[in-house]
Design an enzyme around this catalytic site. Sequence first.
Site, mmCIF file in Angstrom:
data_model
loop_
_atom_site.group_PDB
_atom_site.id
_atom_site.type_symbol
_atom_site.label_atom_id
_atom_site.label_comp_id
_atom_site.label_asym_id
_atom_site.label_seq_id
_atom_site.Cartn_x
_atom_site.Cartn_y
_atom_site.Cartn_z
ATOM 1 N N GLU A 11 0.842 -1.201 0.000
ATOM 2 C CA GLU A 11 0.000 0.000 0.000
ATOM 3 C C GLU A 11 0.880 1.254 0.000
ATOM 4 O O GLU A 11 1.942 1.276 0.619
ATOM 5 C CB GLU A 11 -0.912 0.012 1.231
ATOM 6 C CG GLU A 11 -1.977 -1.073 1.206
ATOM 7 C CD GLU A 11 -2.854 -1.065 2.454
ATOM 8 O OE1 GLU A 11 -2.706 -0.134 3.282
ATOM 9 O OE2 GLU A 11 -3.672 -1.984 2.598
ATOM 10 N N ARG A 15 -5.721 3.497 -24.560
ATOM 11 C CA ARG A 15 -6.075 2.694 -25.736
ATOM 12 C C ARG A 15 -7.416 1.971 -25.570
ATOM 13 O O ARG A 15 -8.023 1.568 -26.555
ATOM 14 C CB ARG A 15 -4.969 1.676 -26.030
ATOM 15 C CG ARG A 15 -3.757 2.296 -26.701
ATOM 16 C CD ARG A 15 -2.620 1.313 -26.812
ATOM 17 N NE ARG A 15 -1.975 1.080 -25.529
ATOM 18 C CZ ARG A 15 -0.859 0.370 -25.371
ATOM 19 N NH1 ARG A 15 -0.282 -0.188 -26.428
ATOM 20 N NH2 ARG A 15 -0.322 0.204 -24.179
ATOM 21 N N GLN A 16 -7.867 1.838 -24.337
ATOM 22 C CA GLN A 16 -9.149 1.174 -24.089
ATOM 23 C C GLN A 16 -10.251 2.237 -24.015
ATOM 24 O O GLN A 16 -10.864 2.471 -22.975
ATOM 25 C CB GLN A 16 -9.068 0.356 -22.795
ATOM 26 C CG GLN A 16 -8.000 -0.735 -22.854
ATOM 27 C CD GLN A 16 -7.912 -1.542 -21.576
ATOM 28 O OE1 GLN A 16 -8.915 -1.866 -20.968
ATOM 29 N NE2 GLN A 16 -6.688 -1.863 -21.162
ATOM 30 N N HIS A 46 -4.615 9.236 -27.224
ATOM 31 C CA HIS A 46 -4.745 8.199 -28.250
ATOM 32 C C HIS A 46 -5.954 8.468 -29.139
ATOM 33 O O HIS A 46 -5.948 8.148 -30.327
ATOM 34 C CB HIS A 46 -4.862 6.832 -27.578
ATOM 35 C CG HIS A 46 -4.804 5.687 -28.532
ATOM 36 N ND1 HIS A 46 -3.704 5.416 -29.320
ATOM 37 C CD2 HIS A 46 -5.714 4.727 -28.843
ATOM 38 C CE1 HIS A 46 -3.940 4.354 -30.065
ATOM 39 N NE2 HIS A 46 -5.157 3.918 -29.799
ATOM 40 N N LYS A 67 -3.580 -1.597 -42.470
ATOM 41 C CA LYS A 67 -3.164 -2.732 -41.649
ATOM 42 C C LYS A 67 -4.373 -3.503 -41.142
ATOM 43 O O LYS A 67 -5.472 -2.957 -41.033
ATOM 44 C CB LYS A 67 -2.311 -2.266 -40.468
ATOM 45 C CG LYS A 67 -3.063 -1.422 -39.434
ATOM 46 C CD LYS A 67 -2.141 -0.947 -38.349
ATOM 47 C CE LYS A 67 -2.918 -0.154 -37.292
ATOM 48 N NZ LYS A 67 -2.043 0.370 -36.238
ATOM 49 N N ASP A 83 3.227 8.545 -35.047
ATOM 50 C CA ASP A 83 2.248 7.843 -34.218
ATOM 51 C C ASP A 83 2.224 8.509 -32.847
ATOM 52 O O ASP A 83 3.127 9.294 -32.513
ATOM 53 C CB ASP A 83 2.591 6.359 -34.095
ATOM 54 C CG ASP A 83 1.346 5.479 -33.902
ATOM 55 O OD1 ASP A 83 0.270 6.043 -33.623
ATOM 56 O OD2 ASP A 83 1.454 4.254 -34.041
ATOM 57 N N ASP A 103 4.808 1.112 -28.334
ATOM 58 C CA ASP A 103 4.766 0.174 -27.217
ATOM 59 C C ASP A 103 5.780 -0.944 -27.461
ATOM 60 O O ASP A 103 6.953 -0.809 -27.131
ATOM 61 C CB ASP A 103 3.352 -0.359 -27.042
ATOM 62 C CG ASP A 103 3.175 -1.125 -25.727
ATOM 63 O OD1 ASP A 103 4.170 -1.327 -25.014
ATOM 64 O OD2 ASP A 103 2.045 -1.523 -25.418
ATOM 65 N N THR A 104 5.380 -2.026 -28.103
ATOM 66 C CA THR A 104 6.342 -3.102 -28.382
ATOM 67 C C THR A 104 7.100 -2.861 -29.687
ATOM 68 O O THR A 104 8.070 -3.556 -29.976
ATOM 69 C CB THR A 104 5.634 -4.458 -28.478
ATOM 70 O OG1 THR A 104 4.674 -4.414 -29.549
ATOM 71 C CG2 THR A 104 4.918 -4.787 -27.182
ATOM 72 N N GLY A 136 6.201 -3.386 -32.756
ATOM 73 C CA GLY A 136 5.900 -4.281 -33.874
ATOM 74 C C GLY A 136 5.205 -3.584 -35.029
ATOM 75 O O GLY A 136 5.612 -3.727 -36.200
#
Length: 326
Positions: A47, A104-105, A138, A202, A230, A234-235, A237
Site C-alpha cells: 500500500e 487505448r481502451q 490516443h 493494416k 504515431d 509500445d512493443t 511491432g
Amino acid sequence: MTGIQRTTEKNLQVFSGRAHPELSEEVAEILGISLVPTQAYEFANGEIYVRFEESVRGCDAFVIQSHTAPINEWIMEHLIMVDALKRASAKRITVVMPFWGYSRQDKKHRGREPISARLMADMFKTAGADRIITVDLHADQLQGFFNGPVDHLMALPILTDYIKSKYGGQPLAVVSPDAGRIKVAERWSARLGGAPLAFIHKTRRTDVANEVVANRVVGDVSGRVCVLTDDMIDTGGTIVKAAEALMAEGAAGVVIAATHAILSEPAVDRLKNSSAVEIVVTNTLPVGPEKQFDKLTTLSIAPMVARAIREVFEDGSVTSMFDGHA
C-alpha cells in the site's frame, strides 16, 4: 464592518509523483519554483503512503505523474496524491498526466469489454481533480470522458521543428500508421511545408494484443524520406513493420516520430535493428539507460507543460499555444 475583507492571492504549487521526477523538476525549474517536498513510500503489503511536507491550503495545485511501468502502481500513487490535496484544502487541483494510462481502451471492440479510459477519468474526478492536462491522447474523444476541463497539449510543434531542422532539405512524405490518424498526419503535412501524405493499411488481430498481420502502403513514397508518425510506441511491432513496408515501396529513408516512448519489450531490439534511420520521441515517459540506443533521440516536453501550467494558473489560453487547434 460586518465581515473580514482580504485581497485573495493565488498560490501556484507543483507536486511530483515518483514515476518520472526528472520531468517534474525540469517543469518546476522553468516555472522558477521548487517542487513541494513530498514523503512517499510503500507499506510492507504494498500500500502507498503520501504526505506533503508543507501547507497546501488554498493553493492552485498541479500534480505531475507519468503513467509508466509499473503503470497500476503509479496511477494509484497519482490518485492518492490528489486525495491528499483535496483533504488538505487545496483550492484547485489540476492533474498533469503527460501520458493518460489505459488510453487505448477508449471503446468496446467486442462485447463484455471495459472502457478503461473512462474509468480512469471517473477515478480522478472522484479523487478530487478539477482539471486535467495531458499530451497527445490516443483518441480525441477522451477529453469528453472527464467531467471538467481537459487541456489537450500536442507534441506536434516540438517534433516537427526537429524534423524540419534536420531533414527539411530533402523531399519528405508524412505517413500515418493507419487510416484513423490521417487528420493528425494532415497537421504534420501543414507544418512540414505541405509534404505529401500516405498511410499504412493494416489488419490487427482482435484475439492477440499488439499484433498486426498485414501492411500495405497507400500513397506515393518513392524517393522520399518518410516521416512515420504515431502517438506511442509500445512493443514496436506495428511501427517497424510499417517502416519495412515503406522501404519496400522505394522510400529514401524512414524517420519514426512518436510522442510516448512506452518501449515495452522487445521494442528496443526491434527499433535498433529496424530500417528506420532515426526514432524521435519525447520525454512524456521516462526513457531509462536500458532503453537508450544510437538511433533514439528524445526531446523534452517540459517547456510546453510549464507554459500550459502558467496559462491555466493565470487564467490564460492554452489553445493559443497551438494556433487555435488545441
